[in-house]
Design an enzyme around this catalytic site. Structure first.
Site, PDB file in Angstrom:
ATOM      1  N   PHE A 288      47.690 -60.561 -70.380  1.00  0.00           N
ATOM      2  CA  PHE A 288      46.468 -59.976 -70.937  1.00  0.00           C
ATOM      3  C   PHE A 288      45.272 -60.802 -70.479  1.00  0.00           C
ATOM      4  CE2 PHE A 288      43.210 -59.586 -74.279  1.00  0.00           C
ATOM      5  CZ  PHE A 288      43.028 -58.213 -74.240  1.00  0.00           C
ATOM      6  N   GLY A 289      44.305 -60.147 -69.848  1.00  0.00           N
ATOM      7  CA  GLY A 289      43.069 -60.785 -69.420  1.00  0.00           C
ATOM      8  C   GLY A 289      41.896 -60.286 -70.236  1.00  0.00           C
ATOM      9  N   TYR A 290      41.039 -61.198 -70.678  1.00  0.00           N
ATOM     10  CA  TYR A 290      39.902 -60.830 -71.521  1.00  0.00           C
ATOM     11  C   TYR A 290      38.586 -61.419 -71.014  1.00  0.00           C
ATOM     12  CZ  TYR A 290      40.857 -65.511 -73.239  1.00  0.00           C
ATOM     13  OH  TYR A 290      41.083 -66.860 -73.304  1.00  0.00           O
ATOM     14  N   GLY A 291      38.640 -62.244 -69.970  1.00  0.00           N
ATOM     15  CA  GLY A 291      37.437 -62.856 -69.390  1.00  0.00           C
ATOM     16  C   GLY A 291      37.396 -62.554 -67.911  1.00  0.00           C
ATOM     17  N   SER A 292      37.348 -63.595 -67.101  1.00  0.00           N
ATOM     18  CA  SER A 292      37.261 -63.378 -65.649  1.00  0.00           C
ATOM     19  C   SER A 292      38.498 -62.690 -65.079  1.00  0.00           C
ATOM     20  CB  SER A 292      37.010 -64.698 -64.922  1.00  0.00           C
ATOM     21  OG  SER A 292      38.095 -65.585 -65.104  1.00  0.00           O
TER      22      SER A 292
ATOM     23  N   GLU B 227      43.623 -71.462 -64.603  1.00  0.00           N
ATOM     24  CA  GLU B 227      43.298 -71.538 -66.028  1.00  0.00           C
ATOM     25  C   GLU B 227      43.626 -72.921 -66.612  1.00  0.00           C
ATOM     26  OE1 GLU B 227      41.729 -68.954 -67.433  1.00  0.00           O
ATOM     27  OE2 GLU B 227      41.899 -67.868 -65.538  1.00  0.00           O
TER      28      GLU B 227
END
Length: 184
Positions: free
Chosen positions: A24-28, A99
């Site tokens: 799950f990606g929520y930023g870049s 990350e």
């Protein structure tokens, strides 16, 4: 200042016998997809809010002048929209380095736009990591973002690309858009 979590993350989850994992990606990770994926779907996770509370000493700032990037903060009733990617486990070799500044991999339940759910992984930089900057007035966050720059580029570029990606997802994130408003 850096808190390199690369090796720690490589021991957090065992991928033996696993051919793919949801991420799950929520930023870049929404707009800078520099990794191969098998499938991509808009998704959301519950109980988490996106906040510009994590310092970026390695990408959007420097050790002496950190930028700010997003992390997730537990918040009952909140919903964080983002993008889910089904990836091969070897993709985490790259992502763990990308990350590395305080982010740890955690397991989460994602809900896709069609209502299906799946377990996946998400990178979260919690308040206990060395790069955590914590809450601040959104106008102050915007001022810090406006002057920060690092090896991956200007911090305001990160904010503006994230805001645009969230609009494309149909997400009305008041925190991100308030900071964007101050920046503009």
């Amino acid at each position: 200042m850096s808190f390199d979590t690369t090796e720690h993350n490589r021991h957090r989850h065992c991928f033996d016998g696993v051919s793919s994992v949801w991420l799950f990606g929520y930023g870049s990770l929404i707009y800078k997809v520099d990794f191969p994926f098998l499938e991509q779907c808009p998704a959301m996770i519950e109980g988490w809010a996106r906040r510009f509370w994590q310092g970026s000493h390695d990408h959007r700032g420097t050790p002496d002048s950190p930028g700010r990037v997003v992390t997730l903060i537990e918040q009952p009733g909140a919903c964080c929209k983002g993008m889910a990617y089904r990836v091969a486990p070897d993709v985490f070799e790259h992502l763990d380095v990308r990350e590395k500044n305080g982010y740890l991999r955690f397991t989460t339940t994602m809900t896709f736009n069609d209502g299906r759910q799946a377990e996946g992984l998400v990178y979260i930089a919690d308040a206990h990591n060395a790069a955590f900057l914590g809450p601040a007035d959104e106008a102050d966050i915007a001022r810090q973002i406006a002057v920060s720059q690092g090896p991956s580029g200007r911090n305001d570029e990160y904010l503006l690309k994230l805001a645009e990606a969230l609009r494309q997802l149909g997400d009305d994130d008041p925190h991100v858009f308030a900071i964007e408003g101050y920046l503009r």
